[in-house]
Structures are given as structure tokens and as C-alpha cells.
Design a protein around this motif. Sequence first.
Motif, PDB file in Angstrom:
ATOM      1  N   LYS A 219     -68.603  56.934  49.315  1.00  0.00           N
ATOM      2  CA  LYS A 219     -69.140  55.782  48.580  1.00  0.00           C
ATOM      3  C   LYS A 219     -69.735  56.222  47.250  1.00  0.00           C
ATOM      4  O   LYS A 219     -69.485  55.602  46.207  1.00  0.00           O
ATOM      5  CB  LYS A 219     -70.201  55.074  49.421  1.00  0.00           C
ATOM      6  N   ASP A 220     -70.528  57.299  47.271  1.00  0.00           N
ATOM      7  CA  ASP A 220     -71.122  57.784  46.021  1.00  0.00           C
ATOM      8  C   ASP A 220     -70.054  58.333  45.091  1.00  0.00           C
ATOM      9  O   ASP A 220     -70.157  58.213  43.865  1.00  0.00           O
ATOM     10  CB  ASP A 220     -72.165  58.864  46.321  1.00  0.00           C
ATOM     11  N   ALA A 221     -69.019  58.949  45.665  1.00  0.00           N
ATOM     12  CA  ALA A 221     -67.927  59.470  44.843  1.00  0.00           C
ATOM     13  C   ALA A 221     -67.196  58.346  44.122  1.00  0.00           C
ATOM     14  O   ALA A 221     -66.743  58.506  42.986  1.00  0.00           O
ATOM     15  CB  ALA A 221     -66.957  60.268  45.703  1.00  0.00           C
ATOM     16  N   SER A 222     -67.088  57.185  44.772  1.00  0.00           N
ATOM     17  CA  SER A 222     -66.424  56.042  44.146  1.00  0.00           C
ATOM     18  C   SER A 222     -67.149  55.593  42.883  1.00  0.00           C
ATOM     19  O   SER A 222     -66.523  55.124  41.925  1.00  0.00           O
ATOM     20  CB  SER A 222     -66.321  54.879  45.139  1.00  0.00           C
ATOM     21  N   GLU A 223     -68.471  55.742  42.876  1.00  0.00           N
ATOM     22  CA  GLU A 223     -69.233  55.391  41.681  1.00  0.00           C
ATOM     23  C   GLU A 223     -68.822  56.274  40.506  1.00  0.00           C
ATOM     24  O   GLU A 223     -68.698  55.801  39.367  1.00  0.00           O
ATOM     25  CB  GLU A 223     -70.737  55.557  41.955  1.00  0.00           C
ATOM     26  N   LEU A 224     -68.595  57.562  40.772  1.00  0.00           N
ATOM     27  CA  LEU A 224     -68.154  58.469  39.718  1.00  0.00           C
ATOM     28  C   LEU A 224     -66.735  58.130  39.267  1.00  0.00           C
ATOM     29  O   LEU A 224     -66.420  58.179  38.077  1.00  0.00           O
ATOM     30  CB  LEU A 224     -68.208  59.913  40.217  1.00  0.00           C
ATOM     31  N   MET A 225     -65.876  57.790  40.219  1.00  0.00           N
ATOM     32  CA  MET A 225     -64.491  57.448  39.884  1.00  0.00           C
ATOM     33  C   MET A 225     -64.422  56.228  38.981  1.00  0.00           C
ATOM     34  O   MET A 225     -63.603  56.154  38.055  1.00  0.00           O
ATOM     35  CB  MET A 225     -63.687  57.181  41.159  1.00  0.00           C
ATOM     36  N   ARG A 226     -65.271  55.248  39.238  1.00  0.00           N
ATOM     37  CA  ARG A 226     -65.228  54.004  38.456  1.00  0.00           C
ATOM     38  C   ARG A 226     -65.525  54.251  36.978  1.00  0.00           C
ATOM     39  O   ARG A 226     -65.109  53.468  36.119  1.00  0.00           O
ATOM     40  CB  ARG A 226     -66.207  52.980  39.037  1.00  0.00           C
ATOM     41  N   ALA A 227     -66.235  55.345  36.685  1.00  0.00           N
ATOM     42  CA  ALA A 227     -66.579  55.653  35.296  1.00  0.00           C
ATOM     43  C   ALA A 227     -65.433  56.326  34.553  1.00  0.00           C
ATOM     44  O   ALA A 227     -65.508  56.509  33.332  1.00  0.00           O
ATOM     45  CB  ALA A 227     -67.819  56.546  35.255  1.00  0.00           C
ATOM     46  N   CYS A 228     -64.363  56.693  35.258  1.00  0.00           N
ATOM     47  CA  CYS A 228     -63.222  57.377  34.630  1.00  0.00           C
ATOM     48  C   CYS A 228     -62.157  56.369  34.197  1.00  0.00           C
ATOM     49  O   CYS A 228     -62.015  55.304  34.793  1.00  0.00           O
ATOM     50  CB  CYS A 228     -62.614  58.385  35.605  1.00  0.00           C
ATOM     51  N   ASP A 229     -61.401  56.737  33.182  1.00  0.00           N
ATOM     52  CA  ASP A 229     -60.364  55.843  32.661  1.00  0.00           C
ATOM     53  C   ASP A 229     -59.183  55.713  33.619  1.00  0.00           C
ATOM     54  O   ASP A 229     -58.498  54.689  33.646  1.00  0.00           O
ATOM     55  CB  ASP A 229     -59.860  56.349  31.311  1.00  0.00           C
ATOM     56  N   ARG A 230     -58.904  56.769  34.371  1.00  0.00           N
ATOM     57  CA  ARG A 230     -57.799  56.764  35.323  1.00  0.00           C
ATOM     58  C   ARG A 230     -58.186  57.596  36.541  1.00  0.00           C
ATOM     59  O   ARG A 230     -58.859  58.606  36.408  1.00  0.00           O
ATOM     60  CB  ARG A 230     -56.521  57.320  34.689  1.00  0.00           C
ATOM     61  N   VAL A 231     -57.778  57.136  37.711  1.00  0.00           N
ATOM     62  CA  VAL A 231     -58.021  57.859  38.964  1.00  0.00           C
ATOM     63  C   VAL A 231     -56.670  58.130  39.610  1.00  0.00           C
ATOM     64  O   VAL A 231     -55.895  57.204  39.847  1.00  0.00           O
ATOM     65  CB  VAL A 231     -58.920  57.048  39.923  1.00  0.00           C
ATOM     66  N   ILE A 232     -56.376  59.402  39.862  1.00  0.00           N
ATOM     67  CA  ILE A 232     -55.131  59.800  40.508  1.00  0.00           C
ATOM     68  C   ILE A 232     -55.458  60.296  41.912  1.00  0.00           C
ATOM     69  O   ILE A 232     -56.151  61.304  42.069  1.00  0.00           O
ATOM     70  CB  ILE A 232     -54.403  60.914  39.727  1.00  0.00           C
ATOM     71  N   VAL A 233     -54.997  59.568  42.927  1.00  0.00           N
ATOM     72  CA  VAL A 233     -55.253  59.931  44.322  1.00  0.00           C
ATOM     73  C   VAL A 233     -53.999  60.580  44.890  1.00  0.00           C
ATOM     74  O   VAL A 233     -52.952  59.927  45.018  1.00  0.00           O
ATOM     75  CB  VAL A 233     -55.626  58.682  45.156  1.00  0.00           C
ATOM     76  N   PHE A 234     -54.071  61.854  45.211  1.00  0.00           N
ATOM     77  CA  PHE A 234     -52.920  62.530  45.801  1.00  0.00           C
ATOM     78  C   PHE A 234     -52.941  62.308  47.314  1.00  0.00           C
ATOM     79  O   PHE A 234     -53.869  62.707  48.011  1.00  0.00           O
ATOM     80  CB  PHE A 234     -52.939  64.026  45.470  1.00  0.00           C
ATOM     81  N   TRP A 235     -51.878  61.667  47.788  1.00  0.00           N
ATOM     82  CA  TRP A 235     -51.807  61.273  49.208  1.00  0.00           C
ATOM     83  C   TRP A 235     -50.352  61.151  49.605  1.00  0.00           C
ATOM     84  O   TRP A 235     -49.536  60.596  48.853  1.00  0.00           O
ATOM     85  CB  TRP A 235     -52.526  59.938  49.398  1.00  0.00           C
TER      86      TRP A 235
ATOM     87  N   VAL B 290     -58.004  55.747  51.291  1.00  0.00           N
ATOM     88  CA  VAL B 290     -57.167  55.487  50.114  1.00  0.00           C
ATOM     89  C   VAL B 290     -57.295  54.027  49.695  1.00  0.00           C
ATOM     90  O   VAL B 290     -57.447  53.715  48.503  1.00  0.00           O
ATOM     91  CB  VAL B 290     -55.697  55.847  50.417  1.00  0.00           C
ATOM     92  N   ASP B 291     -57.259  53.122  50.665  1.00  0.00           N
ATOM     93  CA  ASP B 291     -57.402  51.698  50.354  1.00  0.00           C
ATOM     94  C   ASP B 291     -58.760  51.409  49.723  1.00  0.00           C
ATOM     95  O   ASP B 291     -58.864  50.623  48.763  1.00  0.00           O
ATOM     96  CB  ASP B 291     -57.236  50.859  51.624  1.00  0.00           C
ATOM     97  N   GLU B 292     -59.809  52.031  50.246  1.00  0.00           N
ATOM     98  CA  GLU B 292     -61.154  51.791  49.711  1.00  0.00           C
ATOM     99  C   GLU B 292     -61.277  52.289  48.279  1.00  0.00           C
ATOM    100  O   GLU B 292     -61.904  51.634  47.434  1.00  0.00           O
ATOM    101  CB  GLU B 292     -62.193  52.470  50.613  1.00  0.00           C
ATOM    102  N   ILE B 293     -60.674  53.444  47.978  1.00  0.00           N
ATOM    103  CA  ILE B 293     -60.715  53.956  46.604  1.00  0.00           C
ATOM    104  C   ILE B 293     -59.973  53.013  45.671  1.00  0.00           C
ATOM    105  O   ILE B 293     -60.466  52.655  44.591  1.00  0.00           O
ATOM    106  CB  ILE B 293     -60.106  55.370  46.538  1.00  0.00           C
ATOM    107  N   CYS B 294     -58.779  52.583  46.069  1.00  0.00           N
ATOM    108  CA  CYS B 294     -57.969  51.706  45.217  1.00  0.00           C
ATOM    109  C   CYS B 294     -58.614  50.332  45.040  1.00  0.00           C
ATOM    110  O   CYS B 294     -58.514  49.721  43.968  1.00  0.00           O
ATOM    111  CB  CYS B 294     -56.564  51.573  45.796  1.00  0.00           C
ATOM    112  N   ASP B 295     -59.283  49.851  46.082  1.00  0.00           N
ATOM    113  CA  ASP B 295     -59.965  48.560  45.976  1.00  0.00           C
ATOM    114  C   ASP B 295     -61.187  48.661  45.062  1.00  0.00           C
ATOM    115  O   ASP B 295     -61.494  47.716  44.312  1.00  0.00           O
ATOM    116  CB  ASP B 295     -60.395  48.070  47.363  1.00  0.00           C
ATOM    117  N   ALA B 296     -61.884  49.788  45.126  1.00  0.00           N
ATOM    118  CA  ALA B 296     -63.094  49.972  44.314  1.00  0.00           C
ATOM    119  C   ALA B 296     -62.762  50.307  42.869  1.00  0.00           C
ATOM    120  O   ALA B 296     -63.560  50.021  41.971  1.00  0.00           O
ATOM    121  CB  ALA B 296     -63.968  51.083  44.913  1.00  0.00           C
ATOM    122  N   CYS B 297     -61.584  50.890  42.633  1.00  0.00           N
ATOM    123  CA  CYS B 297     -61.220  51.345  41.290  1.00  0.00           C
ATOM    124  C   CYS B 297     -59.868  50.759  40.892  1.00  0.00           C
ATOM    125  O   CYS B 297     -58.816  51.287  41.290  1.00  0.00           O
ATOM    126  CB  CYS B 297     -61.144  52.875  41.247  1.00  0.00           C
ATOM    127  N   PRO B 298     -59.850  49.689  40.116  1.00  0.00           N
ATOM    128  CA  PRO B 298     -58.575  49.091  39.693  1.00  0.00           C
ATOM    129  C   PRO B 298     -57.693  50.059  38.908  1.00  0.00           C
ATOM    130  O   PRO B 298     -56.479  49.879  38.846  1.00  0.00           O
ATOM    131  CB  PRO B 298     -59.026  47.921  38.806  1.00  0.00           C
TER     132      PRO B 298
END
Length: 269
Positions: free
Chosen positions: A161-177, A222-230
Motif C-alpha cells: 500500500k505504501d509502495a503504491s503511493e510512491l508509484m503514483r508519483a511516477c510518470d510511468r509504472v512498469i510491472v513485470f509479471w 497486480v490488479d491493485e497496482i494497476c487500479d491505483a496507478c492509471p
Amino acid sequence: MSLQTFFLTEQILGCEKEESFELRLSADDLRHFDVLRLRAGEHIAVVDADSDYFECAVVAHVRGARPLVRIAARRDAMPAACDVTLLQGIPKGDKLDDIVRHGTEIGLGSFVPVAFSRCVSRLDGAKAEKKRARWQAIAKSAAMQSGRTSIPQVLAPRSPKDASELMRACDRVIVFWEGSPSGEREAPLSIRAALEYDGKTCHPASVAVVVGPEGGLSAQEVDEICDACPQARVATLGGNILRTETAGVVGSALVLYELGGLGNEGGRA
């Protein structure tokens, strides 16, 4: 050939009045200077407390004493292709030591250990801070060895959850899965496609790269990251299954390369 780099925490070289002056290295860096057996006439790179970058010539050095140097030239720091942060699922044992070391060498800007659901190792309190300090020391050593002009930051371990806050501040998030997408989630993309916007490769100022621990990320994570970070995209590293310590470094390197780093200047906008 790049010069051996030293980082200063207090000394500002532009304020030195004499042509030759003592380089106020930390105790650890002074020992490293001794190990290198640097002699008069050899050159080193120095990043001072103002983050200014200099090439210095060694004037004299006695083992165990601060070296006497002079400024040979003031240099411009090489700009990073992009500020890339690796959010790495905490692996077992000392694997994160190597991830930080190699990630620093390729040019990562920061590291965030994340306690995803499949992590075996759990870090908190004093243990977490001790580990973080160790990883930060490894990052500094790797930056010195590789000739970087900045030391990447290693943050304290985070919850997803706290990591998602950091991700939201980035221009792009690449999730390797490498798992199967659920619901309407698209299949994993190539790295180049994951960086595209309206059919063209974008050149974001900051990118978060997310890699799971042994066992990978769960579909729910993965779903939670993608939902939290458009701005998040799920990407693949191909058909081979990579160890987590391999995936973090290789995935980050490929992202950096696509964005113009690691010798691929043609990849820049």
C-alpha cells in the motif's frame, strides 16, 4: 576509462583557497583510497558536498593520511536518461545486496524493498534499518566503482500500500509479471509497448519498475497496482523464467535502454 569516484559529505571544493589542498574523505573512503594505491599524478573524480563534479590530480599521499590534491578540471555530470526506481519484492537471504550493487552500476536512481504477499523474508524495526543502511553503503561503493556522479537512495522497506503511493508519483509504472491477466486486464506488453503513449514511445521523467519476490506477484497485487496507478502497464521479460534478483536488474536495464540509457542515445526523444 572512467575515473575512480569519491563522494564528499562536508567539503566544498569551490571554497578551497589553495591550489593544493587535503581531500577530506570519510574513514571508509580513505581506506579505499589506500587500497587503490593511488600515486602522485593520477587523477580521480570527486563529487563534493554541493554535488559539483571535479576531476582532481593527486599531488601527494601517505598511507593512512588524507591525500593532497589539486583541481584539474570542473566537469559536467552526465545526465541520466530517466529517473528509474526499482520497487523490488524482498528476496530471501542477501540477494538484495547484489540487486542494489548491479542496479547502481546500470544507473538506477533509487531502490524500494517491498513486502509483497509472497515474500519469505520480513523486515521491520531495527532489523529493517540495519539492512537499509547496509544496502545504502553498497550503493555508495558501487557508485564509486562505476564512476557515477550520484549515489542512488535506498528507502526503508515498504508495504504494498505504501509502495503504491510512491508509484503514483511516477510518470510511468512498469510491472513485470508473467501470470495470466484477470477480467478485462490486457495481456503483458513488450517493454517498448509499455512505454508507448498514443502509439509513440514516451520519454517520462520518472519510471517505477515493479518486480515480485520469489514466486512473483499475485494476480490481486497486480490488479491493485494497476487500479491505483492509471499510468501502470504490465510487461513481460519473455518466455524464460528469471530469478527475482535477475528480473529486477535485467528489467530495469531494458527500461533504461529504451529510454536512451546504457549507450542507446538514439532512444531519447
